[in-house]
Write an enzyme that holds these catalytic residues in place. Sequence first.
Site, PDB file in Angstrom:
ATOM      1  N   TYR A 132      40.690  -5.904  -6.253  1.00  0.00           N
ATOM      2  CA  TYR A 132      39.645  -5.050  -5.672  1.00  0.00           C
ATOM      3  C   TYR A 132      38.761  -4.463  -6.770  1.00  0.00           C
ATOM      4  CZ  TYR A 132      37.635  -0.907  -3.414  1.00  0.00           C
ATOM      5  OH  TYR A 132      36.765   0.055  -2.963  1.00  0.00           O
TER       6      TYR A 132
HETATM    7  N1  LIG Z   1      38.415   3.403   1.051  1.00  0.00           N
HETATM    8  C1  LIG Z   1      38.104   4.059  -0.046  1.00  0.00           C
HETATM    9  O1  LIG Z   1      38.733   5.064  -0.417  1.00  0.00           O
HETATM   10  C2  LIG Z   1      36.926   3.596  -0.874  1.00  0.00           C
HETATM   11  C3  LIG Z   1      36.633   4.247  -2.060  1.00  0.00           C
HETATM   12  C4  LIG Z   1      35.502   3.890  -2.780  1.00  0.00           C
HETATM   13  C5  LIG Z   1      34.673   2.869  -2.308  1.00  0.00           C
HETATM   14  N2  LIG Z   1      34.998   2.213  -1.162  1.00  0.00           N
HETATM   15  C6  LIG Z   1      34.060   1.161  -0.707  1.00  0.00           C
HETATM   16  O2  LIG Z   1      33.090   1.766   0.124  1.00  0.00           O
HETATM   17  C7  LIG Z   1      32.506   0.770   0.973  1.00  0.00           C
HETATM   18  C8  LIG Z   1      32.361   1.316   2.377  1.00  0.00           C
HETATM   19  O3  LIG Z   1      33.611   1.761   2.856  1.00  0.00           O
HETATM   20  P1  LIG Z   1      33.907   1.869   4.435  1.00  0.00           P
HETATM   21  O4  LIG Z   1      35.118   2.705   4.594  1.00  0.00           O
HETATM   22  O5  LIG Z   1      32.652   2.174   5.165  1.00  0.00           O
HETATM   23  O6  LIG Z   1      34.291   0.323   4.705  1.00  0.00           O
HETATM   24  P2  LIG Z   1      34.731  -0.347   6.091  1.00  0.00           P
HETATM   25  O7  LIG Z   1      34.704   0.619   7.207  1.00  0.00           O
HETATM   26  O8  LIG Z   1      35.992  -1.109   5.810  1.00  0.00           O
HETATM   27  O9  LIG Z   1      33.522  -1.370   6.339  1.00  0.00           O
HETATM   28  C9  LIG Z   1      33.442  -2.579   5.708  1.00  0.00           C
HETATM   29  C10 LIG Z   1      32.656  -3.501   6.618  1.00  0.00           C
HETATM   30  O10 LIG Z   1      32.562  -4.787   5.979  1.00  0.00           O
HETATM   31  C11 LIG Z   1      32.565  -5.718   7.017  1.00  0.00           C
HETATM   32  N3  LIG Z   1      32.969  -7.077   6.663  1.00  0.00           N
HETATM   33  C12 LIG Z   1      34.130  -7.474   6.101  1.00  0.00           C
HETATM   34  N4  LIG Z   1      34.168  -8.822   6.037  1.00  0.00           N
HETATM   35  C13 LIG Z   1      33.016  -9.262   6.602  1.00  0.00           C
HETATM   36  C14 LIG Z   1      32.463 -10.552   6.835  1.00  0.00           C
HETATM   37  N5  LIG Z   1      33.102 -11.665   6.474  1.00  0.00           N
HETATM   38  N6  LIG Z   1      31.242 -10.644   7.416  1.00  0.00           N
HETATM   39  C15 LIG Z   1      30.590  -9.525   7.803  1.00  0.00           C
HETATM   40  N7  LIG Z   1      31.051  -8.268   7.618  1.00  0.00           N
HETATM   41  C16 LIG Z   1      32.256  -8.145   7.023  1.00  0.00           C
HETATM   42  C17 LIG Z   1      33.586  -5.205   8.020  1.00  0.00           C
HETATM   43  O11 LIG Z   1      33.305  -5.786   9.264  1.00  0.00           O
HETATM   44  P3  LIG Z   1      34.434  -6.089  10.365  1.00  0.00           P
HETATM   45  O12 LIG Z   1      34.541  -4.819  11.170  1.00  0.00           O
HETATM   46  O13 LIG Z   1      33.890  -7.221  11.131  1.00  0.00           O
HETATM   47  O14 LIG Z   1      35.725  -6.382   9.619  1.00  0.00           O
HETATM   48  C18 LIG Z   1      33.327  -3.705   7.977  1.00  0.00           C
HETATM   49  O15 LIG Z   1      32.489  -3.285   9.016  1.00  0.00           O
HETATM   50  C19 LIG Z   1      33.398  -0.454   0.841  1.00  0.00           C
HETATM   51  O16 LIG Z   1      32.761  -1.378  -0.019  1.00  0.00           O
HETATM   52  C20 LIG Z   1      34.636   0.071   0.159  1.00  0.00           C
HETATM   53  O17 LIG Z   1      35.255  -0.912  -0.635  1.00  0.00           O
HETATM   54  C21 LIG Z   1      36.090   2.555  -0.434  1.00  0.00           C
END
Ligand SMILES: NC(=O)c1ccc[n+]([C@@H]2O[C@H](COP(=O)([O-])OP(=O)(O)OC[C@H]3O[C@@H](n4cnc5c(N)ncnc54)[C@H](OP(=O)(O)O)[C@@H]3O)[C@@H](O)[C@H]2O)c1
Length: 218
Positions: A132
């Site tokens: 990641y």
């Molecule tokens: N979690 C943490 O603590 C953390 C910390 C720092 C940064 N981040 C980053 O912040 C960003 C936003 O986070 P978040 O919580 O809003 O993420 P999230 O809710 O997991 O949203 C990610 C989106 O990416 C989409 N996606 C995945 N595979 C796909 C594909 N093949 N085609 C089209 N869409 C696809 C998913 O769609 P589906 O619903 O269809 O799966 C989902 O809607 C991410 O990049 C994450 O890595 C996270």
Amino acid sequence: MTRIAIVGGHGQVARQLIHLLRRADHDPVALVRNEDYRADLEARGAEVRLLDIEHQGAADFADAFAGCEAVVFAAGGGPDGNIERKRTVDLEGSLKSIEGAQKAGIRRFVQVSAIGVDDPLPADTGAVWRAYVEAKRDADAALRASDLDWTIIRPGRLTDEPGTGRVALGPDVLRGDVARADVAAVVAAVLDVPTTIARQWNLVNGDVPVGEAVRVAG
Ligand SMILES: NC(=O)c1ccc[n+]([C@@H]2O[C@H](COP(=O)([O-])OP(=O)(O)OC[C@H]3O[C@@H](n4cnc5c(N)ncnc54)[C@H](OP(=O)(O)O)[C@@H]3O)[C@@H](O)[C@H]2O)c1
């Protein structure tokens, strides 16, 4: 009014961003792989276009970006422990978004990354976390090396707490939590501020109102 493409348009940050962009009189375009998301996203005020990050190429990304003036990359493989998807979504999804923006003649690009991904990883780091971090690191490096008008936002651990509208934003901000709502607010704010171009900032909860934080950091 600006039409803004959101890659990963049904994500948790993305859905809050849609609301903020509408409020700022922009036209959000949510790019999603699942037709079932359409009604929800249209109700939030987004135009919905289908794009599967993993199974479509840069030319399809360019087509999906047609008519947009900016791209936000807010997608991620999620916490499913699937190493392969760190590469195919977090890294290659970003690379195809960059190439798609270039093909579509779009200059402005805001990427949601993660805090600390340039730091060396301890030798005992688990394989999923390593994949990641390295995916985010490499995606950011590619965006910085591009000719786009980029901004990289690197949030700390995301929470679903209500947004406070106050953050700590800057290159040396230490790790901490940040509400997804405040991440969305910062992304919405930087899109409109040219001094944020070619800047990469960490983002956690803090005391400074978002607009001021973006102006000061920029
Ligand atoms: N979690 C943490 O603590 C953390 C910390 C720092 C940064 N981040 C980053 O912040 C960003 C936003 O986070 P978040 O919580 O809003 O993420 P999230 O809710 O997991 O949203 C990610 C989106 O990416 C989409 N996606 C995945 N595979 C796909 C594909 N093949 N085609 C089209 N869409 C696809 C998913 O769609 P589906 O619903 O269809 O799966 C989902 O809607 C991410 O990049 C994450 O890595 C996270």
